[in-house]
Motif scaffolding. Structure first.
Motif, PDB file in Angstrom:
ATOM      1  N   PHE A 383      -9.080 -44.251  13.869  1.00 30.86           N
ATOM      2  CA  PHE A 383      -7.998 -43.502  14.507  1.00 30.86           C
ATOM      3  C   PHE A 383      -8.112 -43.570  16.020  1.00 30.86           C
ATOM      4  CE2 PHE A 383      -9.294 -41.436  10.539  1.00 30.86           C
ATOM      5  CZ  PHE A 383      -8.139 -41.596   9.794  1.00 30.86           C
ATOM      6  N   ASP A 384      -6.930 -43.520  16.676  1.00 30.44           N
ATOM      7  CA  ASP A 384      -6.864 -43.509  18.138  1.00 30.44           C
ATOM      8  C   ASP A 384      -6.764 -42.051  18.587  1.00 30.44           C
ATOM      9  OD1 ASP A 384      -6.346 -43.767  20.815  1.00 30.44           O
ATOM     10  OD2 ASP A 384      -4.889 -45.393  20.600  1.00 30.44           O
ATOM     11  N   PHE A 385      -7.902 -41.436  18.852  1.00 24.43           N
ATOM     12  CA  PHE A 385      -7.932 -40.021  19.188  1.00 24.43           C
ATOM     13  C   PHE A 385      -7.345 -39.752  20.570  1.00 24.43           C
ATOM     14  CE2 PHE A 385     -11.357 -40.466  16.034  1.00 24.43           C
ATOM     15  CZ  PHE A 385     -10.916 -39.553  15.091  1.00 24.43           C
ATOM     16  N   VAL A 386      -7.434 -40.727  21.467  1.00 19.53           N
ATOM     17  CA  VAL A 386      -6.843 -40.543  22.795  1.00 19.53           C
ATOM     18  C   VAL A 386      -5.326 -40.444  22.679  1.00 19.53           C
ATOM     19  CG1 VAL A 386      -6.492 -41.606  25.044  1.00 19.53           C
ATOM     20  CG2 VAL A 386      -8.747 -41.700  23.958  1.00 19.53           C
ATOM     21  N   LYS A 387      -4.729 -41.353  21.913  1.00 16.08           N
ATOM     22  CA  LYS A 387      -3.277 -41.311  21.707  1.00 16.08           C
ATOM     23  C   LYS A 387      -2.876 -40.029  20.991  1.00 16.08           C
ATOM     24  CE  LYS A 387       0.519 -44.267  20.140  1.00 16.08           C
ATOM     25  NZ  LYS A 387       0.855 -45.573  19.492  1.00 16.08           N
ATOM     26  N   MET A 388      -3.707 -39.601  20.052  1.00 13.87           N
ATOM     27  CA  MET A 388      -3.434 -38.364  19.323  1.00 13.87           C
ATOM     28  C   MET A 388      -3.464 -37.165  20.265  1.00 13.87           C
ATOM     29  SD  MET A 388      -5.351 -37.117  15.816  1.00 13.87           S
ATOM     30  CE  MET A 388      -5.305 -38.791  15.180  1.00 13.87           C
ATOM     31  N   ALA A 389      -4.409 -37.164  21.196  1.00 10.08           N
ATOM     32  CA  ALA A 389      -4.515 -36.052  22.141  1.00 10.08           C
ATOM     33  C   ALA A 389      -3.300 -35.999  23.058  1.00 10.08           C
ATOM     34  CB  ALA A 389      -5.796 -36.188  22.963  1.00 10.08           C
ATOM     35  N   ARG A 390      -2.806 -37.165  23.500  1.00 10.08           N
ATOM     36  CA  ARG A 390      -1.619 -37.178  24.345  1.00 10.08           C
ATOM     37  C   ARG A 390      -0.404 -36.677  23.566  1.00 10.08           C
ATOM     38  NH1 ARG A 390      -2.479 -39.986  29.118  1.00 10.08           N
ATOM     39  NH2 ARG A 390      -0.232 -40.117  29.493  1.00 10.08           N
ATOM     40  N   GLU A 407      -2.012 -45.484  34.056  1.00 12.37           N
ATOM     41  CA  GLU A 407      -2.619 -46.276  35.130  1.00 12.37           C
ATOM     42  C   GLU A 407      -3.793 -45.514  35.768  1.00 12.37           C
ATOM     43  OE1 GLU A 407       1.515 -47.409  34.395  1.00 12.37           O
ATOM     44  OE2 GLU A 407       0.558 -45.495  34.926  1.00 12.37           O
ATOM     45  N   GLU A 408      -3.612 -44.208  35.932  1.00 12.02           N
ATOM     46  CA  GLU A 408      -4.688 -43.404  36.513  1.00 12.02           C
ATOM     47  C   GLU A 408      -5.880 -43.327  35.568  1.00 12.02           C
ATOM     48  OE1 GLU A 408      -5.358 -38.895  38.387  1.00 12.02           O
ATOM     49  OE2 GLU A 408      -3.419 -39.485  37.521  1.00 12.02           O
ATOM     50  N   VAL A 409      -5.583 -43.212  34.278  1.00 16.95           N
ATOM     51  CA  VAL A 409      -6.662 -43.179  33.289  1.00 16.95           C
ATOM     52  C   VAL A 409      -7.449 -44.486  33.307  1.00 16.95           C
ATOM     53  CG1 VAL A 409      -7.174 -43.043  30.821  1.00 16.95           C
ATOM     54  CG2 VAL A 409      -5.473 -41.517  31.824  1.00 16.95           C
ATOM     55  N   ALA A 410      -6.727 -45.625  33.378  1.00 16.65           N
ATOM     56  CA  ALA A 410      -7.398 -46.930  33.418  1.00 16.65           C
ATOM     57  C   ALA A 410      -8.279 -47.062  34.657  1.00 16.65           C
ATOM     58  CB  ALA A 410      -6.353 -48.049  33.379  1.00 16.65           C
ATOM     59  N   LYS A 411      -7.800 -46.551  35.797  1.00 12.47           N
ATOM     60  CA  LYS A 411      -8.582 -46.606  37.029  1.00 12.47           C
ATOM     61  C   LYS A 411      -9.849 -45.764  36.907  1.00 12.47           C
ATOM     62  CE  LYS A 411      -8.256 -45.593  41.984  1.00 12.47           C
ATOM     63  NZ  LYS A 411      -7.378 -45.066  43.064  1.00 12.47           N
ATOM     64  N   LEU A 412      -9.694 -44.542  36.355  1.00 10.62           N
ATOM     65  CA  LEU A 412     -10.863 -43.681  36.176  1.00 10.62           C
ATOM     66  C   LEU A 412     -11.854 -44.296  35.197  1.00 10.62           C
ATOM     67  CD1 LEU A 412      -9.151 -40.164  36.003  1.00 10.62           C
ATOM     68  CD2 LEU A 412     -10.530 -41.083  37.878  1.00 10.62           C
ATOM     69  N   GLN A 413     -11.321 -44.966  34.167  1.00  9.92           N
ATOM     70  CA  GLN A 413     -12.192 -45.597  33.182  1.00  9.92           C
ATOM     71  C   GLN A 413     -13.013 -46.720  33.823  1.00  9.92           C
ATOM     72  OE1 GLN A 413     -10.020 -46.843  29.745  1.00  9.92           O
ATOM     73  NE2 GLN A 413     -11.842 -47.097  28.485  1.00  9.92           N
ATOM     74  N   LYS A 414     -12.391 -47.512  34.702  1.00  9.79           N
ATOM     75  CA  LYS A 414     -13.112 -48.577  35.400  1.00  9.79           C
ATOM     76  C   LYS A 414     -14.178 -47.991  36.322  1.00  9.79           C
ATOM     77  CE  LYS A 414      -9.491 -52.113  35.377  1.00  9.79           C
ATOM     78  NZ  LYS A 414      -8.591 -52.961  36.207  1.00  9.79           N
ATOM     79  N   GLU A 415     -13.826 -46.882  37.005  1.00  9.10           N
ATOM     80  CA  GLU A 415     -14.800 -46.245  37.879  1.00  9.10           C
ATOM     81  C   GLU A 415     -15.991 -45.711  37.080  1.00  9.10           C
ATOM     82  OE1 GLU A 415     -12.671 -43.247  39.964  1.00  9.10           O
ATOM     83  OE2 GLU A 415     -11.609 -44.663  41.281  1.00  9.10           O
TER      84      GLU A 415
END
Length: 453
Positions: A383-390, A407-415
């Protein structure tokens, strides 16, 4: 500014649409943009417009009859395009002649591609006569064409409450219970008459008391005590008749309310019933499931195309910031049919309540996953829990400012990944330094002469 763009005509128009959907079964609204870049909405009166569907049961042709004064026609079409009768009235330039009226017909339909002119580059001309949807006005009496324009999108939005098979026009809840409504009105009239009779009854008055009965409150009427039959007698309806009629009215009112789906929301407002939280949730799910088809139909054939039309109008007028590349990735210019339109997310209380019903299974799943994951760790990978949370955040009406953009989530994930890599390198360096220190203390790094290398 939302107030400047929409409010002048939006609130009244959409209110009339809701009312017509309830009594006529078919309601329609026209959306255009004025010269001052304000959206303009026009309610189409039921019975004065006609619709036609395409092969997909989507309304793509609307005609309506309108009455215009010569002054209004001059503003809409220009003097050169007026019918001959209107031209003569304009030349007279008299208020009385300009206020005379003519019947016109507006016809909006999908313009066949073979009717549209193309440039040398193979692109359709951008003038009104070559738009994808035709907008034709003509005088009903003379048949003279007053306008041959067009639209980039279909500008009329039609909603229908319910349809019978093979029918294009809708059936309203009022139509479905029209016999009950008429019977209810008749019963209420009788109920009012009974109440009036109870307050001011009908009396049999003997001829010897004609004109001598005191009808005022607390009044006294003198009659011959030796003749009991000379006493005025009330011969109005009995209380049993009134109670029977009230029960009948209550039953018919329940039928009418059910047709308008008002009973579907009593679970949220009825405080007289005691229920557990689980019972209340189950009952709410049942009611909303029954209401969902009517709500989904309204969104699909009215709100979604309306929002797409408004978005396109504002985008072409430059009232939005420059569109991102994701919007323009398949379009050469604004107005291109390949333009990617945004997906509308509805946050009204009803929309969120309906979505909550669909999310109920996800909530129950989250309660089971920890237990099942104890038996097999692969369960949580399904299951995609991130999508479920959104999705949960939308249903719970969390403010948009609290939800990070992808886009902000992807940036934070890279950081975070970079920070984790840095921490791993630091940890490896620390482990290496500790190992070297331990080796040095153990004398592993000394040469044959006992010196440290």
């Amino acid at each position: 500014d939302d107030d400047n763009l929409m409010w002048p005509t939006w609130l009244q128009t959409v209110h009339e649409v809701f009312l017509a959907r309830g009594w006529a079964g078919t309601a329609a609204m026209l959306c255009e943009m004025n010269e001052d870049n304000r959206l303009w909405f026009k309610y189409l009166d039921p019975g004065w417009f006609y619709i036609s569907e395409n092969a997909r049961d989507i309304v793509d042709c609307v005609s309506r009859e309108i009455v215009l004064t010569h002054r209004e026609a001059l503003q809409l079409f220009g003097e050169d395009n007026l019918p001959q009768v209107a031209k003569e009235a304009v030349k007279q330039n008299k208020p009385t002649s300009l206020d005379n009226k003519l019947d016109y017909v507006q016809l909006i339909f999908k313009r066949p591609d073979e009717w549209r002119s193309k440039s040398e580059k193979g692109e359709y001309a951008d003038d009104g006569a070559n738009k994808p949807y035709a907008d034709v006005y003509f005088c009903k009496d003379s048949g003279e064409v007053c306008r041959d324009g067009g639209y980039d999108e279909f500008p009329v939005f039609v909603t229908r409450w319910k349809r019978m098979r093979g029918e294009e026009y809708g059936i309203s809840p009022a139509m479905e219970v029209l016999p009950e409504i008429r019977e209810l009105n008749y019963a209420r009239a009788n109920s009012a008459m009974i109440a009036e009779l109870a307050a001011k009854g009908r009396y049999l008055v003997p001829d010897n008391l004609d004109g001598q009965v005191d009808w005022s409150p607390g009044g006294q009427t003198v009659f011959d005590s030796n003749r009991p039959d000379s006493k005025p007698v009330n011969w109005g309806p009995s209380g049993n008749q009134a109670m029977s009629l009230l029960e009948e009215i209550r039953d018919m009112r329940a039928v009418v309310n059910a047709a308008f789906l008002t009973d579907k929301f009593q679970v949220f407002t009825d405080s007289t019933k005691r229920m557990t939280a689980y019972e209340s949730m189950q009952l709410a799910d049942e009611k909303l499931s029954l209401f969902h088809p009517a709500f989904a139909s309204f969104i699909d054939e009215f709100l979604n195309p309306l929002h797409a039309r408004i978005f396109s109008l504002l985008l072409r007028k430059g009232l939005f910031p420059p569109p991102p590349a994701s919007v323009m990735q398949f379009a050469r210019k604004l107005g291109d049919p390949n333009l990617v339109l945004p997906r509308v997310v509805y946050l009204s209380k009803i929309a969120l309540a309906v979505q909550a019903v669909t999310m109920k299974g996800s909530y129950q799943l989250l309660q089971l996953v920890p237990t099942l994951n104890g038996f097999d760790p692969r369960v949580s990978l399904q299951f995609d829990f991130v999508k479920m949370a959104r999705g949960f955040s939308r249903v719970l009406n969390v403010p948009e400012g609290y939800i990070r953009a992808p886009e902000e989530v992807a940036k934070l994930q890279k950081e975070q990944e970079a920070m984790q890599q840095q921490q791993q390198l630091i940890a490896m360096a620390q482990q290496g330094a500790a190992a070297a220190k331990d080796a040095a203390q153990a004398g592993l790094f000394t040469d044959q002469q006992g010196g440290v290398q």
